[in-house]
Write a protein that holds these residues in place. Structure first.
Motif, PDB file in Angstrom:
ATOM      1  N   SER A   1      -4.733   5.524   4.712  1.00 38.43           N
ATOM      2  CA  SER A   1      -4.532   6.107   3.193  1.00 38.43           C
ATOM      3  C   SER A   1      -4.279   7.473   3.437  1.00 38.43           C
ATOM      4  CB  SER A   1      -6.206   5.801   2.965  1.00 38.43           C
ATOM      5  OG  SER A   1      -6.830   7.007   3.886  1.00 38.43           O
ATOM      6  N   ASN A   2      -4.053   7.663   2.154  1.00 32.80           N
ATOM      7  CA  ASN A   2      -3.258   9.535   1.528  1.00 32.80           C
ATOM      8  C   ASN A   2      -5.259   9.994   0.946  1.00 32.80           C
ATOM      9  OD1 ASN A   2      -1.502   9.375   3.200  1.00 32.80           O
ATOM     10  ND2 ASN A   2      -0.819   8.596   1.479  1.00 32.80           N
TER      11      ASN A   2
ATOM     12  N   ASN B   1      -6.141   1.863  -8.276  1.00 29.12           N
ATOM     13  CA  ASN B   1      -6.050   3.429  -7.526  1.00 29.12           C
ATOM     14  C   ASN B   1      -7.051   3.626  -7.032  1.00 29.12           C
ATOM     15  OD1 ASN B   1      -3.565   2.979  -9.743  1.00 29.12           O
ATOM     16  ND2 ASN B   1      -4.495   2.878 -11.148  1.00 29.12           N
TER      17      ASN B   1
ATOM     18  N   ASN C   1     -10.175   9.188   5.663  1.00 30.13           N
ATOM     19  CA  ASN C   1      -9.031   9.416   7.098  1.00 30.13           C
ATOM     20  C   ASN C   1      -9.253   8.932   8.266  1.00 30.13           C
ATOM     21  OD1 ASN C   1      -6.628  10.706   7.653  1.00 30.13           O
ATOM     22  ND2 ASN C   1      -7.276  12.609   8.522  1.00 30.13           N
TER      23      ASN C   1
ATOM     24  N   THR D   1      -4.823   9.902  -2.765  1.00 30.15           N
ATOM     25  CA  THR D   1      -4.530   9.422  -3.395  1.00 30.15           C
ATOM     26  C   THR D   1      -3.990   8.253  -3.323  1.00 30.15           C
ATOM     27  OG1 THR D   1      -3.049  10.062  -4.785  1.00 30.15           O
ATOM     28  CG2 THR D   1      -4.888  10.561  -5.404  1.00 30.15           C
ATOM     29  N   ASN D   2      -4.192   6.183  -3.733  1.00 31.44           N
ATOM     30  CA  ASN D   2      -4.112   5.472  -2.780  1.00 31.44           C
ATOM     31  C   ASN D   2      -3.424   4.232  -3.734  1.00 31.44           C
ATOM     32  OD1 ASN D   2      -3.519   6.611  -0.075  1.00 31.44           O
ATOM     33  ND2 ASN D   2      -5.964   6.457  -0.984  1.00 31.44           N
ATOM     34  N   THR D   3      -2.355   3.877  -3.808  1.00 25.60           N
ATOM     35  CA  THR D   3      -2.164   2.543  -4.633  1.00 25.60           C
ATOM     36  C   THR D   3      -2.451   1.070  -3.803  1.00 25.60           C
ATOM     37  OG1 THR D   3      -1.469   3.993  -5.969  1.00 25.60           O
ATOM     38  CG2 THR D   3      -0.917   1.393  -5.850  1.00 25.60           C
ATOM     39  N   LEU D   4      -2.834   0.658  -4.114  1.00 22.35           N
ATOM     40  CA  LEU D   4      -2.983  -1.097  -2.831  1.00 22.35           C
ATOM     41  C   LEU D   4      -2.679  -2.091  -4.610  1.00 22.35           C
ATOM     42  CD1 LEU D   4      -3.464  -2.851  -1.137  1.00 22.35           C
ATOM     43  CD2 LEU D   4      -6.003  -2.523  -1.688  1.00 22.35           C
TER      44      LEU D   4
ATOM     45  N   PHE E   1       0.737  -0.907   0.396  1.00 22.11           N
ATOM     46  CA  PHE E   1      -0.238   0.168   0.086  1.00 22.11           C
ATOM     47  C   PHE E   1       0.291   1.258  -0.604  1.00 22.11           C
ATOM     48  CE2 PHE E   1      -2.609   3.144   1.828  1.00 22.11           C
ATOM     49  CZ  PHE E   1      -3.717   2.497   1.460  1.00 22.11           C
ATOM     50  N   ASN E   2       0.829   2.300  -1.225  1.00 19.01           N
ATOM     51  CA  ASN E   2       1.489   3.331  -1.217  1.00 19.01           C
ATOM     52  C   ASN E   2       2.816   3.081  -1.149  1.00 19.01           C
ATOM     53  OD1 ASN E   2      -0.948   4.375  -1.864  1.00 19.01           O
ATOM     54  ND2 ASN E   2      -0.690   4.932   0.731  1.00 19.01           N
TER      55      ASN E   2
ATOM     56  N   THR F   1      -9.080   6.576  -4.803  1.00 19.02           N
ATOM     57  CA  THR F   1      -9.727   8.177  -4.085  1.00 19.02           C
ATOM     58  C   THR F   1     -10.208   7.595  -2.938  1.00 19.02           C
ATOM     59  OG1 THR F   1     -10.772   8.865  -6.103  1.00 19.02           O
ATOM     60  CG2 THR F   1      -8.195   9.110  -5.973  1.00 19.02           C
TER      61      THR F   1
END
Length: 843
Positions: free
Chosen positions: A637-638, A705, A711, A640-643, A604-605, A707
């Motif tokens: 998470s942010n 990807n 939070n 935008t995130n990549t898992l 993750f990210n 979004t």
């Protein structure tokens, strides 16, 4: 008398004169007969004769007619002839006084007239021939692990034929092209013979000496991972057994592996060819037992299993455990294993159309092993191979042996043997230890036991035999087998396991590339470590502390193959957190079918995400426990995130699965959840198998990807559901590389805000159903939710949900075991949202 008839001043002799002379004188011829190393016979050389009484003279016959010297002596007079020791054609010669080897003084080619070097003979007409022997050259052939049997070009003795003399092999020998100085071990034709040794040569000959260097071999000494090859005894000494040059060798190190010494006087433990050794020890006096396969008696055709028993580094005695005059030694490998437990109890097991065992008591005082019980495990199943054994050693305590093996190349099985008061052993029921591991092919087991009688069993699991996708699998046992497994490494070989105080270490080798390139790895404190050794086969041994443990690795890149040792395992702490990967496996099994789903390599990210550790449950694992275990550590998470993650799923037997899932189902879901509330933010995968759809093995890699995630702390969760009441198992998966097969990632976009935008009530599944079914629903915001079930007449049957729920996706199970067949209605109400659907119960 001699007259020269060419001189006219001399009168001519008439016939009557000649006859008169011959009646007084005898013509005697003397010659030598030399036998050459190639078997040919030649004449010539020096002859010695008594020309007049008391006067002896040498004559060279090389240039004389027929290579002989003629004399005229008085008939009946006595003369002395001597066969003188001399060189001839660059070979030292000596009179052959051995009539049995065609020697002696020979008159007229057929009468032996003397057997001594000096012949004193009453003269008669004829040819006296002295037969000679030659000084043999004894050459040396050496056997080493570097280049096998090879002529050394060394002459180790020069001895006249048929007499005793010494030959002396060099104490060390370095073959051409090798940097190893091998040490003399023994003569190949005389195991007990000394060096130098006395021989009695018949002709030029070559003697073969075996030369050995510690910690090297010329064969696959560690190939069978089930056999214990290295141990550390209670004295702190290391002991190693292995095969080399067709024999079994035993080495000992008294300095924790810095130097090694070949025991048994530098010789193999048996004079006959031997193979496939295994070793174990018991406390006190360095008491060891080594079992191995060798000849039955001195018969090189048939096979036997023998035990060599050592104390304080000295061989005390050997004993035959088993022999067969139906089995050819060269064609069979029994792969014997041995355990040495309290009260000098021993157990030996081997493979011979099934797994067989004997138990007995070892006595160093009487120098014997008394065998008490024997038999075959698992109902004489001839498909059982590759035994492995471990002995519970704690004293006082009941001697117990833990025995495992593989059945064909499908399952790993286990039983234990517990000592009884009459020296017999009680054999337990057989457990199928690999059931629930998720791999249809399982082989090469290795077992060990701790001082508290905890058992750990490791083996190789793979989707099909010959596949390079191989995992080290591990399962533990206290009173019963754990419900969870562990999977380690990639493309593994040679798994092994050992204990130190309070914990175990699993080791293996990996072959990440084609060819002869290997790395050795082990698990410590839950992480995969690289040992630094590079052998194809690797072993590990029990010790009191992690500082006392290291890997023994066997490297087979080039002859001679070498044993190498890692640093102590406590000192090896380097691992790469950036590539350390993990995963979990969820598995349901019923009868002979296993349904599995693996997820791992979660990132993750840019950060690897590990799964939470879960308690290793002993006995039956419930579905609730299974689903509770399979969740990752939290991550944040942010915007935008990549898992990214990979999955594998399938069944071990697709044909049986289709039959088993008729009107049934099993599903696996990967969910992204809010770790704090448990709310499902996204259903990432939903894999379902039923009577129309099963997969043997399928893999996929996903890259999401994402979004708009909340939070908060997030996690990935794996959930299992089904309606056919299987048993369950789980597994952790660890590697310092990817834990699962990789594919080109499937890239998907996912919006956290749009994951749940509306209320929804889904059709139940399965439908029709019996007795249970799953109802899924979702709510786009927090609120009160009610779901009730009614019969076709509108009568309320039960309430499934009646509580406040946070935003998310949910599912609820409806069990209709107490209801009759028919149509039922389920209704959901959440705020202003109301929806209902029909479902059909068929019993």
């Amino acid at each position: 008398m001699y007259f020269d008839i060419s001189n006219p001043n001399k009168r001519i002799l008439h016939q009557y004169d000649i006859e008169g002379i011959q009646s007084i004188y005898a013509t005697v011829k003397i010659k030598n007969e030399f036998k050459n190393p190639d078997g040919s016979v030649v004449n010539g050389g020096i002859v010695n004769a008594e020309v007049i009484p008391g006067i002896y003279q040498d004559f060279n016959t090389d240039n004389l007619p027929n290579k002989e010297k003629s004399f005229a002596f008085n008939h009946g007079s006595q003369r002395r002839f001597e066969a003188k020791e001399q060189p001839f054609q660059d070979i030292d010669r000596k009179f052959n006084r051995f009539q049995q080897y065609n020697g002696g003084w020979i008159l007229n080619d057929f009468t032996t007239v003397g057997l001594e070097q000096v012949l004193i003979s009453n003269i008669t007409t004829g040819t006296y021939k002295a037969r000679y022997r030659y000084k043999t050259n004894i050459d040396l052939t050496a056997i080493t692990e570097f280049n096998g049997i090879i002529a050394t070009g060394l002459t180790i003795g020069q001895i006249f034929q048929y007499e005793d003399g010494l030959i002396n092999a060099p104490s060390s020998y370095q073959p051409s092209g090798s940097n190893i100085n091998y040490k003399f071990s023994y003569w190949s034709d005389n195991f007990e013979g000394l060096n130098p040794r006395s021989i009695n040569p018949i002709e030029n000959d070559t003697y073969t000496a075996l030369y050995k260097y510690p910690h090297h071999s010329n064969t696959g000494s560690f190939a069978n991972s089930g056999q214990r090859k290295v141990i550390k005894c209670d004295y702190g000494y290391l002991h190693l057994v292995y095969e080399s040059m067709g024999y079994v060798w035993y080495e000992r190190s008294t300095d924790n592996g810095a130097t090694w010494h070949i025991m048994n006087g530098g010789k193999p433990i048996d004079r006959n060819p031997s193979k496939s050794p295994s070793i174990d020890f018991y406390y006190g006096y360095q008491r060891l037992i080594i079992v191995y396969q060798t000849w039955a008696g001195d018969n090189n055709e048939f096979a036997a299993i023998k035990a060599a028993c050592f104390a304080n580094g000295q061989l005390q005695f050997t004993s035959t455990i088993y022999e067969s005059y139906l089995t050819i030694y060269s064609e069979e490998n029994y792969k014997p294993v041995v355990g040495y437990a309290s009260n000098d109890n021993i157990a030996v097991a081997w493979e011979d159309y099934g797994i067989w065992y004997v138990t007995g008591v070892l006595s160093f005082d009487s120098k014997q092993i008394t065998l008490y019980s024997s038999g075959s495990v698992d109902n004489y199943n001839s498909a059982n191979i590759n035994p492995t054994i471990a002995a519970y050693k704690t004293t006082p305590g009941t001697a117990t042996f833990h025995l495992a093996w593989q059945n064909n190349y499908s399952t790993i099985r286990y039983c234990n043997l517990t000592a009884q008061s009459d020296h017999t052993f009680l054999v337990s029921a057989v457990d199928q230890v690999s059931q629930g591991c998720g791999f249809p092919v399982n082989y090469y087991p290795s077992i060990n036991v701790s001082n508290s009688n905890d058992v750990q069993l490791v083996w190789i699991g793979t989707p099909y035999y010959g596949s390079t996708y191989r995992k080290t699998l591990s399962r533990s046992r206290t009173t019963n087998w754990s419900s969870s497994f562990a999977q380690y490494g990639n493309n593994v070989l040679s798994p092994d396991v050992a204990f130190y105080t309070g914990a175990s270490v699993v080791s293996w080798s990996e072959n990440p590339f084609s060819g002869n390139t290997f790395t050795n790895k082990f698990i410590k404190y839950g992480s995969v470590k690289t040992a630094g050794t590079t052998g194809k086969d690797v072993r590990i041994f029990n010790a009191s502390t992690l500082q006392d443990m290291h890997l023994v690795s066997f490297t087979t890149n080039s002859l001679p193959y070498a044993f190498t040792h890692s640093a102590n395992l406590n000192s090896i702490n380097k691992d790469n957190a950036l590539i350390m990967a993990s995963g979990v496996q969820a598995l349901a099994y019923k009868e002979e079918v296993e349904y599995f789903f693996r997820i791992g390599d979660i990132n993750f990210n840019g950060s690897n995400i590990d799964f939470e550790s879960f308690e290793d449950t002993v006995g039956i694992l419930s579905l609730e426990d299974l689903n509770t275990n399979l969740i990752t550590n939290s991550f944040t998470s942010n915007e935008t995130n990549t898992l990214v993650y990979s999955i594998e799923y399938g069944v071990t037997d697709s044909i049986l699965a289709l039959v088993q899932l008729q009107n049934k189902f099993i599903s696996f879901k990967v969910e992204l959840i809010d770790k704090f509330t448990g709310v499902v933010l996204a259903e990432l995968n939903h894999i379902q198998m039923d009577g129309n759809n099963v997969e043997k093995l399928k893999t996929a890699t996903f890259s999401f990807n994402i979004t708009g995630l909340p939070n908060s702390l997030l996690a990935v969760r794996l959930k299992v559901n089904n309606d056919f009441e299987p048993e369950y198992a789980s597994a952790i998966i660890k590697s310092d590389e990817s834990v699962l097969l990789k594919n080109n990632p499937i890239e998907l976009n996912l919006s956290g805000e749009s994951v749940i935008t509306e209320y929804s009530l889904e059709q139940n599944y399965p439908n029709p159903f019996n007795p249970s079914t799953i109802i899924k629903f979702q709510i786009p915001k927090n609120g009160f939710v009610s779901i009730k079930v009614y019969d076709i007449l509108g009568n309320e049957i039960t309430t499934l949900v009646n509580e406040e729920k946070p935003k998310g996706r949910y599912e609820v199970n409806f069990n209709s075991s107490s209801l009759a067949s028919g149509v039922y209605i389920y209704k959901m109400q959440a705020g202003s949202f109301i929806n209902s659907k029909k479902m059909l119960l068929l019993k």
